[in-house]
Write a protein that holds these residues in place. Structure first.
Motif, PDB file in Angstrom:
ATOM      1  N   ALA A   1       3.363  15.035   8.989  1.00 50.70           N
ATOM      2  CA  ALA A   1       2.193  14.381   9.577  1.00 50.70           C
ATOM      3  C   ALA A   1       1.900  14.925  10.967  1.00 50.70           C
ATOM      4  O   ALA A   1       0.748  15.170  11.325  1.00 50.70           O
ATOM      5  CB  ALA A   1       2.419  12.875   9.640  1.00 50.70           C
ATOM      6  N   GLN A   2       2.940  15.141  11.761  1.00 53.30           N
ATOM      7  CA  GLN A   2       2.742  15.669  13.108  1.00 53.30           C
ATOM      8  C   GLN A   2       2.207  17.087  13.074  1.00 53.30           C
ATOM      9  O   GLN A   2       1.328  17.458  13.859  1.00 53.30           O
ATOM     10  CB  GLN A   2       4.055  15.598  13.883  1.00 53.30           C
ATOM     11  N   ALA A   3       2.719  17.892  12.151  1.00 56.75           N
ATOM     12  CA  ALA A   3       2.256  19.279  12.060  1.00 56.75           C
ATOM     13  C   ALA A   3       0.790  19.334  11.640  1.00 56.75           C
ATOM     14  O   ALA A   3      -0.003  20.093  12.201  1.00 56.75           O
ATOM     15  CB  ALA A   3       3.119  20.046  11.068  1.00 56.75           C
ATOM     16  N   ARG A   4       0.420  18.497  10.688  1.00 54.80           N
ATOM     17  CA  ARG A   4      -0.947  18.516  10.176  1.00 54.80           C
ATOM     18  C   ARG A   4      -1.934  17.940  11.178  1.00 54.80           C
ATOM     19  O   ARG A   4      -3.082  18.346  11.248  1.00 54.80           O
ATOM     20  CB  ARG A   4      -1.019  17.722   8.874  1.00 54.80           C
ATOM     21  N   ASN A   5      -1.508  16.996  11.978  1.00 59.77           N
ATOM     22  CA  ASN A   5      -2.408  16.313  12.906  1.00 59.77           C
ATOM     23  C   ASN A   5      -2.068  16.606  14.364  1.00 59.77           C
ATOM     24  O   ASN A   5      -2.312  15.792  15.245  1.00 59.77           O
ATOM     25  CB  ASN A   5      -2.358  14.798  12.655  1.00 59.77           C
ATOM     26  N   ALA A   6      -1.490  17.793  14.611  1.00 63.66           N
ATOM     27  CA  ALA A   6      -1.045  18.116  15.969  1.00 63.66           C
ATOM     28  C   ALA A   6      -2.187  18.028  16.975  1.00 63.66           C
ATOM     29  O   ALA A   6      -2.001  17.623  18.126  1.00 63.66           O
ATOM     30  CB  ALA A   6      -0.435  19.516  15.990  1.00 63.66           C
ATOM     31  N   GLN A   7      -3.400  18.399  16.537  1.00 64.85           N
ATOM     32  CA  GLN A   7      -4.536  18.369  17.454  1.00 64.85           C
ATOM     33  C   GLN A   7      -4.900  16.954  17.862  1.00 64.85           C
ATOM     34  O   GLN A   7      -5.601  16.747  18.851  1.00 64.85           O
ATOM     35  CB  GLN A   7      -5.746  19.053  16.801  1.00 64.85           C
TER      36      GLN A   7
ATOM     37  N   PRO B   1      12.568  14.502  -3.381  1.00 63.42           N
ATOM     38  CA  PRO B   1      13.988  14.158  -3.325  1.00 63.42           C
ATOM     39  C   PRO B   1      14.531  14.006  -1.913  1.00 63.42           C
ATOM     40  O   PRO B   1      15.440  13.215  -1.668  1.00 63.42           O
ATOM     41  CB  PRO B   1      14.672  15.322  -4.054  1.00 63.42           C
ATOM     42  N   ASN B   2      13.970  14.752  -0.972  1.00 66.79           N
ATOM     43  CA  ASN B   2      14.421  14.692   0.416  1.00 66.79           C
ATOM     44  C   ASN B   2      13.387  14.053   1.336  1.00 66.79           C
ATOM     45  O   ASN B   2      13.376  14.301   2.544  1.00 66.79           O
ATOM     46  CB  ASN B   2      14.761  16.106   0.912  1.00 66.79           C
ATOM     47  N   GLY B   3      12.536  13.261   0.770  1.00 66.05           N
ATOM     48  CA  GLY B   3      11.526  12.566   1.559  1.00 66.05           C
ATOM     49  C   GLY B   3      10.253  13.354   1.781  1.00 66.05           C
ATOM     50  O   GLY B   3       9.405  12.959   2.586  1.00 66.05           O
ATOM     51  N   GLU B   4      10.070  14.458   1.067  1.00 63.18           N
ATOM     52  CA  GLU B   4       8.897  15.301   1.279  1.00 63.18           C
ATOM     53  C   GLU B   4       7.609  14.558   0.942  1.00 63.18           C
ATOM     54  O   GLU B   4       7.520  13.883  -0.089  1.00 63.18           O
ATOM     55  CB  GLU B   4       8.973  16.566   0.411  1.00 63.18           C
ATOM     56  N   ALA B   5       6.620  14.710   1.812  1.00 61.88           N
ATOM     57  CA  ALA B   5       5.342  14.025   1.596  1.00 61.88           C
ATOM     58  C   ALA B   5       4.149  14.938   1.835  1.00 61.88           C
ATOM     59  O   ALA B   5       3.026  14.461   1.978  1.00 61.88           O
ATOM     60  CB  ALA B   5       5.246  12.802   2.501  1.00 61.88           C
ATOM     61  N   ASP B   6       4.376  16.255   1.874  1.00 58.08           N
ATOM     62  CA  ASP B   6       3.282  17.190   2.136  1.00 58.08           C
ATOM     63  C   ASP B   6       2.197  17.103   1.066  1.00 58.08           C
ATOM     64  O   ASP B   6       1.020  17.325   1.335  1.00 58.08           O
ATOM     65  CB  ASP B   6       3.810  18.622   2.223  1.00 58.08           C
TER      66      ASP B   6
ATOM     67  N   LYS C   1       0.863  -1.187   0.000  1.00 56.73           N
ATOM     68  CA  LYS C   1       0.000   0.000   0.000  1.00 56.73           C
ATOM     69  C   LYS C   1       0.897   1.233   0.000  1.00 56.73           C
ATOM     70  O   LYS C   1       1.690   1.434   0.914  1.00 56.73           O
ATOM     71  CB  LYS C   1      -0.911   0.018   1.225  1.00 56.73           C
ATOM     72  N   MET C   2       0.782   2.045  -1.030  1.00 55.02           N
ATOM     73  CA  MET C   2       1.626   3.233  -1.141  1.00 55.02           C
ATOM     74  C   MET C   2       0.831   4.393  -1.717  1.00 55.02           C
ATOM     75  O   MET C   2      -0.088   4.196  -2.521  1.00 55.02           O
ATOM     76  CB  MET C   2       2.828   2.965  -2.056  1.00 55.02           C
ATOM     77  N   SER C   3       1.225   5.601  -1.336  1.00 53.31           N
ATOM     78  CA  SER C   3       0.760   6.808  -2.008  1.00 53.31           C
ATOM     79  C   SER C   3       1.782   7.170  -3.071  1.00 53.31           C
ATOM     80  O   SER C   3       2.988   7.157  -2.809  1.00 53.31           O
ATOM     81  CB  SER C   3       0.611   7.968  -1.014  1.00 53.31           C
ATOM     82  N   VAL C   4       1.304   7.488  -4.269  1.00 50.92           N
ATOM     83  CA  VAL C   4       2.207   7.848  -5.366  1.00 50.92           C
ATOM     84  C   VAL C   4       1.663   9.080  -6.078  1.00 50.92           C
ATOM     85  O   VAL C   4       0.446   9.328  -6.100  1.00 50.92           O
ATOM     86  CB  VAL C   4       2.392   6.700  -6.377  1.00 50.92           C
ATOM     87  N   SER C   5       2.578   9.852  -6.656  1.00 49.19           N
ATOM     88  CA  SER C   5       2.184  10.974  -7.486  1.00 49.19           C
ATOM     89  C   SER C   5       1.779  10.466  -8.864  1.00 49.19           C
ATOM     90  O   SER C   5       2.003   9.300  -9.208  1.00 49.19           O
ATOM     91  CB  SER C   5       3.349  11.970  -7.598  1.00 49.19           C
ATOM     92  N   LEU C   6       1.225  11.344  -9.683  1.00 49.78           N
ATOM     93  CA  LEU C   6       0.828  10.936 -11.026  1.00 49.78           C
ATOM     94  C   LEU C   6       2.017  10.471 -11.861  1.00 49.78           C
ATOM     95  O   LEU C   6       1.865   9.647 -12.764  1.00 49.78           O
ATOM     96  CB  LEU C   6       0.122  12.097 -11.744  1.00 49.78           C
ATOM     97  N   ASP C   7       3.201  11.002 -11.546  1.00 47.17           N
ATOM     98  CA  ASP C   7       4.381  10.579 -12.290  1.00 47.17           C
ATOM     99  C   ASP C   7       5.192   9.512 -11.561  1.00 47.17           C
ATOM    100  O   ASP C   7       6.360   9.284 -11.882  1.00 47.17           O
ATOM    101  CB  ASP C   7       5.265  11.771 -12.675  1.00 47.17           C
ATOM    102  N   GLY C   8       4.577   8.832 -10.586  1.00 45.04           N
ATOM    103  CA  GLY C   8       5.156   7.615 -10.034  1.00 45.04           C
ATOM    104  C   GLY C   8       6.133   7.756  -8.896  1.00 45.04           C
ATOM    105  O   GLY C   8       6.817   6.798  -8.546  1.00 45.04           O
ATOM    106  N   PHE C   9       6.180   8.939  -8.257  1.00 46.50           N
ATOM    107  CA  PHE C   9       7.079   9.123  -7.122  1.00 46.50           C
ATOM    108  C   PHE C   9       6.333   8.882  -5.807  1.00 46.50           C
ATOM    109  O   PHE C   9       5.157   9.223  -5.676  1.00 46.50           O
ATOM    110  CB  PHE C   9       7.672  10.533  -7.113  1.00 46.50           C
ATOM    111  N   VAL C  10       7.040   8.310  -4.829  1.00 47.11           N
ATOM    112  CA  VAL C  10       6.432   8.068  -3.519  1.00 47.11           C
ATOM    113  C   VAL C  10       6.797   9.145  -2.511  1.00 47.11           C
ATOM    114  O   VAL C  10       6.199   9.236  -1.440  1.00 47.11           O
ATOM    115  CB  VAL C  10       6.820   6.674  -2.978  1.00 47.11           C
TER     116      VAL C  10
END
Length: 221
Positions: free
Chosen positions: A110-116, A26-31, A14-23
């Protein structure tokens, strides 16, 4: 009578991917994942996948991120993340000291977005499920085949990128459950870069979400 091969439980990635196939970037960004996820329809799809799993498998970096997040979350999908057994793939084992406190870009976002949501007091059982996972330190393919031979529901694999790439290269994935997000990154960590030759896949289902993302399930053809 069912054959031994037919009785083996399947490995699902199970993975999230962009339309061009990146997970990730370059530095692990997932925002970019969070901009088109979290709706009731996509959450229900993820929850359906999680509750059907018999074991979570992941690499060590994803393990440390998840262990720092899920026990303290009240998200709908937190219980199956916390309650289902974990197997961590790491040749060096896992640590719980200062080196385990490294925050990756994905965890920070993830922590910043779900801090509450980080006000939950985890039970002892939840903490133990993350503190005492099974560690698989042998050859990746051999360890996966060993898990497939065990009884139980399907094996659910999570990233990060390098672990997912290694699983793809192993040829042992029985099903891809991809959350495809409406973004083009242009660069980053591609999911299928470790393949040595093309692999034909069969589309099982497509589920569109209100956010513009969609879930696509593929199996080897």
């Amino acid at each position: 009578m069912a054959t031994a091969t037919a009785m083996k439980r399947k490995l699902v990635l199970k993975m999230s991917v962009s339309l061009d196939g990146f997970v990730c970037g370059p530095n692990g960004e997932a925002d970019w994942i969070f901009r088109s996820s979290g709706g009731a329809d996509s959450t229900a799809w993820v929850l359906d996948t999680l509750v059907g799993a018999g074991v979570h498998v992941m690499g060590s970096r994803s393990y440390h991120d998840m262990a720092a997040f899920w026990p303290y979350s009240d998200m709908t999908i937190a219980p199956p993340m916390n309650d289902i057994p974990k197997v961590i793939f790491s040749r060096q084992g896992i640590t719980h000291g200062p080196q385990a406190d490294r925050t990756t870009a994905a965890l920070a976002e993830a922590q910043a977005r779900n801090a509450q949501r980080h006000g939950v007091t985890p039970t002892a059982a939840v903490l133990r499920s993350w503190a005492e996972p099974t560690v698989a330190s042998g050859d990746l393919a051999e360890e996966i085949l060993r898990l497939k031979a065990q009884p139980g529901n399907f094996i659910l694999a999570h990233g990060g990128a390098r672990f997912a790439q290694s699983l793809v290269a192993s040829g042992l994935i029985d099903e891809y459950r991809l959350a495809i997000h409406p973004v083009v990154l242009g660069q980053g960590q591609p999911l299928f870069c470790a393949l040595r030759s093309p692999v034909d896949l069969r589309l099982v289902s497509v589920t569109p979400f209100a956010s513009g993302a969609m879930a696509a399930i593929y199996q080897p053809a």
